[in-house]
Design a protein around this motif. Sequence first.
Motif, PDB file in Angstrom:
ATOM      1  N   GLN A 252      -8.283   5.207  19.555  1.00 16.31           N
ATOM      2  CA  GLN A 252      -8.330   6.680  19.508  1.00 16.31           C
ATOM      3  C   GLN A 252      -7.074   7.266  18.871  1.00 16.31           C
ATOM      4  N   ALA A 253      -6.303   6.417  18.185  1.00 13.89           N
ATOM      5  CA  ALA A 253      -5.045   6.896  17.613  1.00 13.89           C
ATOM      6  C   ALA A 253      -5.238   7.644  16.296  1.00 13.89           C
ATOM      7  N   GLU A 254      -6.472   7.688  15.781  1.00 12.86           N
ATOM      8  CA  GLU A 254      -6.771   8.389  14.518  1.00 12.86           C
ATOM      9  C   GLU A 254      -5.753   8.038  13.434  1.00 12.86           C
ATOM     10  N   VAL A 255      -5.718   6.763  13.088  1.00 14.43           N
ATOM     11  CA  VAL A 255      -4.786   6.290  12.070  1.00 14.43           C
ATOM     12  C   VAL A 255      -5.241   6.799  10.703  1.00 14.43           C
ATOM     13  N   ALA A 256      -4.317   7.410   9.968  1.00 15.99           N
ATOM     14  CA  ALA A 256      -4.678   8.003   8.671  1.00 15.99           C
ATOM     15  C   ALA A 256      -4.666   6.966   7.561  1.00 15.99           C
ATOM     16  N   ALA A 257      -3.752   5.994   7.644  1.00 17.18           N
ATOM     17  CA  ALA A 257      -3.648   4.970   6.603  1.00 17.18           C
ATOM     18  C   ALA A 257      -3.086   3.706   7.227  1.00 17.18           C
ATOM     19  N   ALA A 258      -3.543   2.552   6.729  1.00 16.99           N
ATOM     20  CA  ALA A 258      -3.119   1.266   7.295  1.00 16.99           C
ATOM     21  C   ALA A 258      -2.970   0.261   6.165  1.00 16.99           C
ATOM     22  N   ALA A 259      -1.763  -0.314   6.025  1.00 21.39           N
ATOM     23  CA  ALA A 259      -1.516  -1.219   4.903  1.00 21.39           C
ATOM     24  C   ALA A 259      -0.615  -2.368   5.338  1.00 21.39           C
ATOM     25  N   HIS A 260      -0.680  -3.450   4.582  1.00 22.64           N
ATOM     26  CA  HIS A 260       0.125  -4.635   4.910  1.00 22.64           C
ATOM     27  C   HIS A 260       0.814  -5.163   3.662  1.00 22.64           C
ATOM     28  N   LEU A 261       2.129  -5.306   3.777  1.00 23.34           N
ATOM     29  CA  LEU A 261       2.932  -5.928   2.711  1.00 23.34           C
ATOM     30  C   LEU A 261       3.384  -7.294   3.220  1.00 23.34           C
ATOM     31  N   PRO A 262       3.006  -8.379   2.532  1.00 23.24           N
ATOM     32  CA  PRO A 262       3.354  -9.711   3.030  1.00 23.24           C
ATOM     33  C   PRO A 262       4.772 -10.103   2.626  1.00 23.24           C
ATOM     34  N   GLY A 263       5.181 -11.281   3.064  1.00 25.27           N
ATOM     35  CA  GLY A 263       6.478 -11.811   2.645  1.00 25.27           C
ATOM     36  C   GLY A 263       7.392 -12.050   3.820  1.00 25.27           C
ATOM     37  N   GLN A 264       8.654 -12.383   3.490  1.00 24.91           N
ATOM     38  CA  GLN A 264       9.674 -12.634   4.509  1.00 24.91           C
ATOM     39  C   GLN A 264       9.803 -11.435   5.440  1.00 24.91           C
ATOM     40  N   GLN A 265       9.785 -10.251   4.837  1.00 24.93           N
ATOM     41  CA  GLN A 265       9.946  -9.010   5.613  1.00 24.93           C
ATOM     42  C   GLN A 265       8.578  -8.342   5.779  1.00 24.93           C
ATOM     43  N   ALA A 266       7.563  -9.136   6.119  1.00 24.45           N
ATOM     44  CA  ALA A 266       6.198  -8.586   6.181  1.00 24.45           C
ATOM     45  C   ALA A 266       6.149  -7.331   7.060  1.00 24.45           C
ATOM     46  N   LEU A 267       5.462  -6.314   6.542  1.00 20.29           N
ATOM     47  CA  LEU A 267       5.351  -5.043   7.258  1.00 20.29           C
ATOM     48  C   LEU A 267       3.878  -4.650   7.344  1.00 20.29           C
ATOM     49  N   THR A 268       3.444  -4.359   8.534  1.00 16.78           N
ATOM     50  CA  THR A 268       2.095  -3.823   8.714  1.00 16.78           C
ATOM     51  C   THR A 268       2.276  -2.382   9.182  1.00 16.78           C
ATOM     52  N   SER A 269       1.869  -1.438   8.324  1.00 20.18           N
ATOM     53  CA  SER A 269       2.216  -0.031   8.563  1.00 20.18           C
ATOM     54  C   SER A 269       0.992   0.805   8.900  1.00 20.18           C
ATOM     55  N   LEU A 270       1.161   1.674   9.868  1.00 18.86           N
ATOM     56  CA  LEU A 270       0.082   2.543  10.330  1.00 18.86           C
ATOM     57  C   LEU A 270       0.604   3.968  10.329  1.00 18.86           C
ATOM     58  N   ARG A 271      -0.059   4.825   9.546  1.00 22.75           N
ATOM     59  CA  ARG A 271       0.427   6.204   9.444  1.00 22.75           C
ATOM     60  C   ARG A 271      -0.351   7.105  10.393  1.00 22.75           C
ATOM     61  N   LEU A 272       0.371   7.872  11.189  1.00 23.29           N
ATOM     62  CA  LEU A 272      -0.231   8.863  12.088  1.00 23.29           C
ATOM     63  C   LEU A 272       0.227  10.232  11.635  1.00 23.29           C
ATOM     64  N   GLN A 273      -0.667  11.202  11.655  1.00 21.32           N
ATOM     65  CA  GLN A 273      -0.260  12.533  11.231  1.00 21.32           C
ATOM     66  C   GLN A 273      -1.079  13.594  11.926  1.00 21.32           C
ATOM     67  N   GLY A 274      -0.539  14.808  11.951  1.00 22.82           N
ATOM     68  CA  GLY A 274      -1.249  15.906  12.602  1.00 22.82           C
ATOM     69  C   GLY A 274      -0.273  16.816  13.325  1.00 22.82           C
ATOM     70  N   PHE A 275      -0.715  17.310  14.466  1.00 25.93           N
ATOM     71  CA  PHE A 275       0.124  18.182  15.270  1.00 25.93           C
ATOM     72  C   PHE A 275       1.096  17.341  16.089  1.00 25.93           C
ATOM     73  N   GLU A 276       2.296  17.884  16.315  1.00 26.67           N
ATOM     74  CA  GLU A 276       3.356  17.060  16.913  1.00 26.67           C
ATOM     75  C   GLU A 276       2.973  16.445  18.256  1.00 26.67           C
ATOM     76  N   ALA A 277       2.447  17.269  19.154  1.00 23.20           N
ATOM     77  CA  ALA A 277       2.106  16.755  20.489  1.00 23.20           C
ATOM     78  C   ALA A 277       1.060  15.648  20.366  1.00 23.20           C
TER      79      ALA A 277
END
Lengths: 382, 493
Positions: free
Chosen positions: A212-237
């Motif tokens: 129910q987190a309403e993720v706006a975008a989700a991407a993965h960059l592989p490698g030594q410093q692999a990052l799996t990123s999830l963007r949340l946006q909207g109203f602050e609360a």
Amino acid sequence: MTLTSLRPRTERELTDAFADALHAGARLSIRGGATKRHIGAPNTNTLELDMRGLEGVVDYDPPELVLTVRAGTRLSTIQSLVASQNQMLAFEPFDHGPIFGEAPGEATIGGIVAAGISGSQRLSAGGARDHLLGVRAVSGGGELFISGAKVVKNVTGYDLPKLIAGSWGRLAAITEVTLKVLPAPRTALTCVLNGMDVEQAVLAMAAAMGSQAEVAAAAHLPGQQALTSLRLQGFEASVKARVQILARQLAHFGPLQQLTIAEADAFWAGLRTLAPLPADLPLWRISIPPSAGAHLARRLEAKGAKWLLDYAGGLAWAAIAPEETVREDVADLGGHATLIRGPASLRAATPAFHPSTKAFSALETRIRRAFDPAEIFETGRF
Amino acid sequence: MPEPDQSVLARREEIIAALRAIVPGEGVITHADSLRAYESDGLTAYRQPPMLAVLPETTAQVAAIMSYCYANRVKIVPRGSGTSLSGGSLPLADGVLLGLSKFNQVLDIDLTNRLVVVQPGVTNLAVTRAVEEFGFYYAPDPSSQIACSIGGNIAENSGGVHCLKYGLTTNNVLGVEFVTIEGEILRIGGRHLDPAGLDLLGVIVGSEGLLGVVTEVTVRILAKPEAARAVLVGFPTIEGAGQCVADVIASGIIPAGMEMMDRPAIHAAEAFVHAGYPLDVEALLIVELDGPEAECAELIGEVERIAIANGAVSVRISQSEQERLTFWAGRKAAFPAVGRLAPDYYCMDGTIPRRRLPEVLERMQALSAHHGLAVANVFHAGDGNLHPLILYDANKPGELDRAEAFGSDILRLCVEVGGVLTGEHGVGVEKRDLMPVMFSEVDLAYQQRLKCAFDPRSLLNPGKVFPTLHRCAELGRAHVHAGQVPFPDIPRF
């Protein structure tokens, strides 16, 4: 190579140009900012139709969520305009210039729509086609027609705007588009999981998207410093509450951390410019079911490809040597691959679009002839 | 509708035999009494039993039926649950009615990719029912969702009260299996975004059964929001309510639903379901927010402030799920509620730019006086989609004609102010003759060129959508006009 270039400033000049071209039997290649001119087979002996003369905002009414602009208007101009009203183009269109080593800022909205370009937020907000409400366009037969409308909800007649979005200039030259705009989020933040392999990353992204987190975008960059990123946006609360939801849902994948604004901007910009991938290798855009993302990535790696995943695993960008093929692997996994960048020799031998079944391409051809009876758009590029 | 083709009617027995060879048993319906069940859809003013009906059970049978009808030039009208409000599945006297009711299985629930694969006869609500135990739902929710089928939703590009935030059917479909009139089976889209090739899915959705028959559908599903809350606001003027809607959106809020009712609709709904609606107001707004509890709480407060600033005289915030559903009960029952005021009602479906609402409602009152028929309005306020309900009595001579004339005038008005003929119900047979109000002959010719690319013999659902049926061969001629010399300084070819 093109014969010459025409730059009409009005729809009348454009239809006249078509009449002349039809009379002379010339083929037309339509361009806006020409940021995507190196996609598709190199073509010759075409008359270039430069749409940048048809430029400017026709109507913008922020509370109606509707924007009408001429096709040659720069994307950057439109993005500044809607941002000034705290709105956005939710499909997150982007400029292909940097992918080809060129400066940003040249892409036009007509080119974006014609090529169906959407960014990372396409996952949650839909693509260019989903935000295109209406078009004015000149068909291959040289006739100006409209389809769709200037309101956000309409089912009157066939949805030709969707057909034209992503048709890559093979059905009509778009002169004007009406787009749905949406409020820009008041706040955005990016949560990351560090150092996961691609199998874990795809599972984590699926769990995030199903929460129910309403993720706006989700991407993965592989490698030594692999990052799996999830963007949340909207109203602050709301964003604050959703970070908690996400952290709970993903607890077994590891601790969820937050990027700083600068780090987050750099991460998502990397997905638009594809800076993390080598710039000197052929580049493929691969659309697959998200759950197949990890499997695809492993197959690509075995062939020496560098890759990254967007759309929660449903979109792979892969840089791979020209002698390697990806299409069989992709077709096995239920998707398709588009050749975005490559040397002219590769593009001459390998069609940009994934070959389709005989029945599908027969129908496609009939539709192309319906809009382009004299084959004026058949430049050999696609 | 087109004149029945006597040569086809003369071959009826032969056609029945051929279809029985494809669909054995009870699947071919020929008896007049049984055919009457299919004589109309949700637009009951039009009735016509089909020549015969066929209820296939497999895609192969659909393909064989289509292929036979193509070869033998027999017309086909596809039908889901028959809830169209525009006569989309009105049969033809010389046509085969192709019912998809036996395609009623949920084929796959794929939670990892957040999608469901269903057969087209599955109802809209059944998709949500199939996934709600896992915390998911299917977002488009037309009011007829208990009955209407997903195949019909694809044909009509159905909306619902939540489509401002979550989109119409077209924004929630990933793929279809599709049978062409020639009997070819195509897979378009699938479990991925952005299918290869031209966006055929984009034109199949909303094509009103004129391009082919869908035999399988893949839709995306969403996680059910943590909370949903509604606020019920009464306004002394339509202008105040309209400005409130504009201000909510301008503040950056896209509510899950935002519905408006005018005085006649409020009174009818309240008398019918006793939802506790205020009766001393000219306009009632229901604004629903969904998402995390914290978001709903914050935004409800913001909506309340905006409402009061626009002169709201009553504001009630739902304090429980039960109360939220009560707020909606009146709105969801608005059609039957208004239906109690007169023997018949005729539901219209234009969309307008929202800012023109006060003017449109005022002019609608003048039209109401002119035609001598009452009208009540419910309105998807967020996206400008009006549903005027015209009250009439079909048993009084001339009233149906007057109701239709009134409806046409309303739709012309919608187009005049910059809107459209239909926001979610489709053109069908109902608004077919009004298409030239919105589109030029050239615009319509390009619509029909697409039709001809799919259906060169015009056998699929003819008589719907297009005011004039051109033969496809006529459209094939490229229309090229010799223009003046536009660029005198460039080399001529």
